[in-house]
Design an enzyme around this catalytic site. Structure first.
Site, mmCIF file in Angstrom:
data_model
loop_
_atom_site.group_PDB
_atom_site.id
_atom_site.type_symbol
_atom_site.label_atom_id
_atom_site.label_comp_id
_atom_site.label_asym_id
_atom_site.label_seq_id
_atom_site.Cartn_x
_atom_site.Cartn_y
_atom_site.Cartn_z
ATOM 1 N N ASP A 1 0.843 -1.199 0.000
ATOM 2 C CA ASP A 1 0.000 0.000 0.000
ATOM 3 C C ASP A 1 0.876 1.245 0.000
ATOM 4 O OD1 ASP A 1 -2.123 -1.698 0.107
ATOM 5 O OD2 ASP A 1 -2.932 -0.957 2.008
ATOM 6 N N HIS B 1 3.766 -2.226 3.363
ATOM 7 C CA HIS B 1 3.639 -0.797 3.066
ATOM 8 C C HIS B 1 4.943 -0.243 2.485
ATOM 9 C CE1 HIS B 1 0.103 -1.214 5.668
ATOM 10 N NE2 HIS B 1 -0.339 -0.097 5.105
#
Length: 324
Positions: free
Chosen positions: A137, A286
């Site tokens: 992400d 992430h």
């Protein structure tokens, strides 16, 4: 000597007056003819009825008193005008009618997702067998992106990157690098709000704005979508489906985003991935660094994660496997 009477004297005076008048008329005619024949000559000035001309009056000549051979002096421009006249601006051509403008390039259709997956926020890839999808992400910074891309390239693994529109707009070079590495891109909303508190119209705006920003940066996120914070319900899932997107959650969150200050290490990140290992596992990692300590634990752990998954007999896939 003969003496004339009174009547004779009157006749004599009349004759003398007539003769004098004729002489005067002849003299005047001759003067006029001489003036007309002389170039540049001025006509005789008639005396003013109010007496002699004043000093100002004598210095100002009327139009009839300007000699024909003299050229008038050029008039001086007013003080407010420039000495050189500025040519007028050329006219602006009118805009072409809308019918003459080129049509915008058509947007290619999105890859459809299977109808059987509608209404779900998928936590694994159905029927994937021994394969794992690494997903990343991007919504904060891009501190870990160079290391992540380098590790994926070195291992020959492709991942899926869920980008917010704001991140894509701020990092077009990062989007280009992701695409150049052969990785898949998904939609992660425009500004990363919690969707369960948004109306359907605002959800549509968030997804459309993110899609536009990501496409402007050179990638197409359709039809993959990930809810910000993972928050969703039946209504928001149905709304996302109606916009042509398939929500994809995860099987395991590495918690690398918590950083070293949150008690997480790169070793712990790898251990969590291996503990949840199963066919079709979707791993959440992430790109950005922890805002408090600046650590990029997911990027640091990635080489070990890939190595240990392969040692366990698993391979890798992207979320395109969901689309058949």
């Amino acid at each position: 000597m003969r003496f004339m009477g009174a009547g004779g004297r009157r006749r004599q005076r009349v004759v003398a007056a007539v003769v004098a008048l004729v002489v005067l008329l002849l003299a005047g005619g001759v003067a006029v003819l001489m003036w007309q024949g002389a170039p540049g000559a001025s006509p005789p000035v008639s005396p003013s009825r109010s007496g002699p001309a004043s000093a100002t009056g004598s210095a100002t000549a009327s139009a009839t008193e300007i000699p024909a051979s003299a050229s008038p002096a050029p008039a001086s421009p007013p003080a407010s005008m420039p000495a050189t006249a500025v040519p007028p601006a050329p006219p602006v051509p009118p805009a072409p009618p809308a019918s003459d403008l080129p049509a915008p390039a058509p947007v290619p259709p999105a890859a459809p997702f299977p109808a059987a997956l509608a209404g779900r926020d998928l936590e694994a890839i159905p029927g994937a067998g021994p394969a794992v999808a690494l997903t990343f992400d991007a919504g904060a910074n891009s501190a870990g992106l160079p290391s992540i891309l380098q590790s994926l390239a070195a291992a020959g693994v492709r991942g899926t990157f869920f980008l917010t529109g704001s991140w894509a707009a701020a990092n077009p070079g990062g989007v280009a690098a992701i695409v150049a590495g052969g990785h898949r891109v998904g939609n992660h909303s425009m500004t990363h709000p919690a969707f369960t508190g948004l109306s359907d119209a605002v959800i549509a705006d968030q997804i459309a704005a993110a899609e536009q920003a990501i496409r402007a940066a050179g990638a197409d996120p359709r039809p993959l979508f990930r809810f910000p914070f993972g928050g969703r319900d039946a209504r928001t899932i149905a709304t996302v489906n109606s916009l042509g997107y398939l929500p994809v959650r995860w099987s395991v969150d590495t918690l690398g985003w918590k950083g070293a200050s949150g008690g997480v290490t790169a070793q712990l990140v790898a251990d969590r991935v291996l503990a949840a290992l199963r066919p079709g596992e979707i791993v959440l990692m992430h790109i950005g660094s922890n805002p408090d300590d600046g650590t990029t634990l997911d990027a640091d752990a990635l080489p070990q994660v890939i190595s240990r998954i392969r040692q366990a007999g698993y391979g890798f896939t992207t979320l395109d496997a969901l689309l058949g």
